[in-house]
Design a protein around this motif. Structure first.
Motif, PDB file in Angstrom:
ATOM      1  N   ASP A  89     -28.002   2.983 -63.916  1.00  0.00           N
ATOM      2  CA  ASP A  89     -28.606   2.269 -62.801  1.00  0.00           C
ATOM      3  C   ASP A  89     -27.586   1.758 -61.782  1.00  0.00           C
ATOM      4  OD1 ASP A  89     -27.422   0.309 -64.287  1.00  0.00           O
ATOM      5  OD2 ASP A  89     -29.285  -0.694 -64.871  1.00  0.00           O
ATOM      6  N   GLN A  90     -26.305   2.135 -61.964  1.00  0.00           N
ATOM      7  CA  GLN A  90     -25.289   1.783 -60.986  1.00  0.00           C
ATOM      8  C   GLN A  90     -24.602   3.054 -60.505  1.00  0.00           C
ATOM      9  OE1 GLN A  90     -22.719  -1.607 -61.677  1.00  0.00           O
ATOM     10  NE2 GLN A  90     -24.014  -2.294 -63.378  1.00  0.00           N
ATOM     11  N   PHE A  91     -24.678   3.281 -59.216  1.00  0.00           N
ATOM     12  CA  PHE A  91     -24.142   4.503 -58.632  1.00  0.00           C
ATOM     13  C   PHE A  91     -23.157   4.153 -57.521  1.00  0.00           C
ATOM     14  CE2 PHE A  91     -28.205   5.586 -60.456  1.00  0.00           C
ATOM     15  CZ  PHE A  91     -27.976   6.792 -61.080  1.00  0.00           C
ATOM     16  N   GLN A  92     -21.927   4.613 -57.706  1.00  0.00           N
ATOM     17  CA  GLN A  92     -20.925   4.500 -56.644  1.00  0.00           C
ATOM     18  C   GLN A  92     -20.885   5.839 -55.928  1.00  0.00           C
ATOM     19  OE1 GLN A  92     -18.489   1.772 -55.713  1.00  0.00           O
ATOM     20  NE2 GLN A  92     -18.787   3.170 -53.984  1.00  0.00           N
ATOM     21  N   ILE A  93     -21.221   5.844 -54.645  1.00  0.00           N
ATOM     22  CA  ILE A  93     -21.383   7.081 -53.880  1.00  0.00           C
ATOM     23  C   ILE A  93     -20.345   7.123 -52.768  1.00  0.00           C
ATOM     24  CG2 ILE A  93     -22.961   8.429 -52.457  1.00  0.00           C
ATOM     25  CD1 ILE A  93     -25.179   6.576 -53.944  1.00  0.00           C
ATOM     26  N   PHE A  94     -19.508   8.144 -52.788  1.00  0.00           N
ATOM     27  CA  PHE A  94     -18.495   8.328 -51.758  1.00  0.00           C
ATOM     28  C   PHE A  94     -18.882   9.516 -50.876  1.00  0.00           C
ATOM     29  CE2 PHE A  94     -16.203   6.463 -55.392  1.00  0.00           C
ATOM     30  CZ  PHE A  94     -15.651   5.344 -54.787  1.00  0.00           C
ATOM     31  N   LEU A  95     -18.969   9.272 -49.587  1.00  0.00           N
ATOM     32  CA  LEU A  95     -19.310  10.318 -48.621  1.00  0.00           C
ATOM     33  C   LEU A  95     -18.063  10.634 -47.804  1.00  0.00           C
ATOM     34  CD1 LEU A  95     -22.743   8.901 -47.412  1.00  0.00           C
ATOM     35  CD2 LEU A  95     -22.332  10.632 -49.182  1.00  0.00           C
ATOM     36  N   ASN A  96     -17.543  11.828 -47.991  1.00  0.00           N
ATOM     37  CA  ASN A  96     -16.278  12.205 -47.361  1.00  0.00           C
ATOM     38  C   ASN A  96     -16.451  13.281 -46.299  1.00  0.00           C
ATOM     39  OD1 ASN A  96     -14.337  14.855 -47.967  1.00  0.00           O
ATOM     40  ND2 ASN A  96     -13.260  13.070 -47.141  1.00  0.00           N
ATOM     41  N   ASP A  97     -15.724  13.134 -45.224  1.00  0.00           N
ATOM     42  CA  ASP A  97     -15.565  14.193 -44.225  1.00  0.00           C
ATOM     43  C   ASP A  97     -14.361  13.831 -43.370  1.00  0.00           C
ATOM     44  OD1 ASP A  97     -16.050  16.446 -42.475  1.00  0.00           O
ATOM     45  OD2 ASP A  97     -18.128  16.374 -43.163  1.00  0.00           O
ATOM     46  N   LEU A  98     -14.014  14.710 -42.439  1.00  0.00           N
ATOM     47  CA  LEU A  98     -12.877  14.453 -41.560  1.00  0.00           C
ATOM     48  C   LEU A  98     -13.191  13.303 -40.601  1.00  0.00           C
ATOM     49  CD1 LEU A  98     -11.793  18.139 -40.849  1.00  0.00           C
ATOM     50  CD2 LEU A  98     -10.626  16.465 -42.286  1.00  0.00           C
ATOM     51  N   PRO A  99     -12.169  12.673 -40.028  1.00  0.00           N
ATOM     52  CA  PRO A  99     -12.393  11.474 -39.209  1.00  0.00           C
ATOM     53  C   PRO A  99     -13.328  11.670 -38.023  1.00  0.00           C
ATOM     54  CG  PRO A  99     -10.080  11.656 -39.797  1.00  0.00           C
ATOM     55  CD  PRO A  99     -10.739  12.922 -40.261  1.00  0.00           C
TER      56      PRO A  99
END
Length: 371
Positions: A89-99
């Protein structure tokens, strides 16, 4: 490329957000592979009960950025209950792309995303509210992005075929913007060398960031042929090259700039991908396949508006969302000339697609980090 390579931002008619149905279909098609990876991850005895750290690399903007994340969250939460674990029930979500990516577009949709996923999951979350911590991570995935041993699952869809830079040694590729039948051997070798350098770097960094037993699912443009400039992977770029060369002959585009313009991407074969994975050594291949879909995202749809019945128009709009920033940076064209580029490209595509089905070959690989 860090400052140049990005999709068209915003929510306008030429934005990536409005012209990424093709990529959405790619994510949807590979969902069974993604869900299988999540299931195997959670069945691992060392999996940290109750939480999951996910990274979406090359997330772009628009609805696709969070679509995959929502599917992973729902699958993980459901599976944890079925396994009799404490619910994840705990989700760490990283959204990556170029600047240069339009992160603001993503951030503005996060609240609606959270509300929608809670509604879809309904009673499953009544007693155990889901916590989602979403972070934007600008930077190249050919560099380190995350702390060591901090991620459980990495996903990237239609991003890893982009190169970190235009390969060196392409001076003899005049008349082409990518590998083509008329490209000399040194050009083909330069593109392959760049792919090997980039993909090796990508794997090295992800090996440091994933926990042991962590999973990774990648999908990118690929090819079935051993020939690097085979029609199946290169004709779509050759048609764009034809449109640009036509306009250079008419003086609408600077010929010298066109002669030095080459796309920063590579469409590998399954054998080339497998060779780099084995050479790097940190990952076991759980699944690797090539699969096809139409470049025309609306193929087979019914009751379409007249404009969307033209496959060439559909593909051209998709490609404009992808490549307009790169072409703008290189040629500094007025809006009307840029529109003419993709209008001509669409006509060339329509002529091609009147006789042949435009097939996009995709390659999907599912990996496990070795112990």
């Amino acid at each position: 490329m860090d400052n140049v390579l990005h999709m068209n931002g915003g929510m306008g008619e030429t934005s990536y957000a409005k012209n990424s149905l093709l990529q959405w279909k790619g994510i949807a098609t590979t969902l069974p592979i993604t869900k299988e990876a999540i299931a195997e991850l959670m069945c691992n005895s060392s999996f940290p009960i109750g939480r999951l750290a996910i990274a979406n690399l090359g997330c772009a903007s628009g609805p696709n950025s969070l679509f995959l994340v929502s599917e992973v969250i729902k699958a993980a939460h459901k599976l944890s209950r079925e396994l009799g674990h404490k619910s994840t029930d705990q989700f760490q979500i990283f959204l990556n792309d170029l600047p240069g990516n339009d992160f603001n577009n993503i951030f503005s949709s996060i609240q609606g995303f959270k509300e929608k996923i809670m509604e879809e999951m309904g009673s499953c979350t009544d007693s155990e509210p889901i916590l989602m911590f979403i972070t934007g991570v600008p930077g190249s995935f050919y560099d380190r992005l995350f702390q060591s041993d901090s991620l459980h699952f990495i996903h990237s869809s239609y991003s890893v075929h982009w190169s970190s830079q235009v390969p060196r040694g392409l001076e003899e590729n005049k008349g082409n913007i990518y590998m083509a039948k008329t490209s000399p051997q040194c050009v083909l070798e330069a593109y392959y060398k760049q792919f090997r350098t980039d993909f090796s770097s990508f794997l090295n960094h992800r090996a440091q960031e994933l926990v042991t037993g962590g999973r990774m699912v990648l999908t990118f443009f690929g090819r079935r042929s051993a020939e690097p400039c085979a029609k199946e992977c290169c004709y779509i770029w050759e048609l764009m090259s034809m449109a640009l060369n036509q306009m250079a002959l008419e003086g609408l585009i600077d010929q010298d700039k066109l002669d030095s313009f080459n796309l920063p991407l590579f469409t590998p074969s399954a054998m080339e991908v497998e060779a780099e994975i084995q050479k790097q050594g940190s990952f076991a291949i759980k699944h690797l396949e090539l699969w096809d879909m139409s470049w025309n995202a609306y193929e087979g749809e019914v009751d379409l508006p007249k404009a969307l019945r033209d496959g060439g128009y559909n593909v051209s709009r998709c490609m404009k969302a992808l490549f307009e920033p790169i072409i703008t940076h290189k040629f500094n064209l007025p809006r009307e000339v840029m529109n003419e580029v993709f209008k001509r490209y669409g006509l060339l595509l329509s002529d091609w697609m009147a006789n042949e089905r435009a097939i996009l070959v995709s390659l999907t690989v599912s990996l496990t980090k070795r112990g």
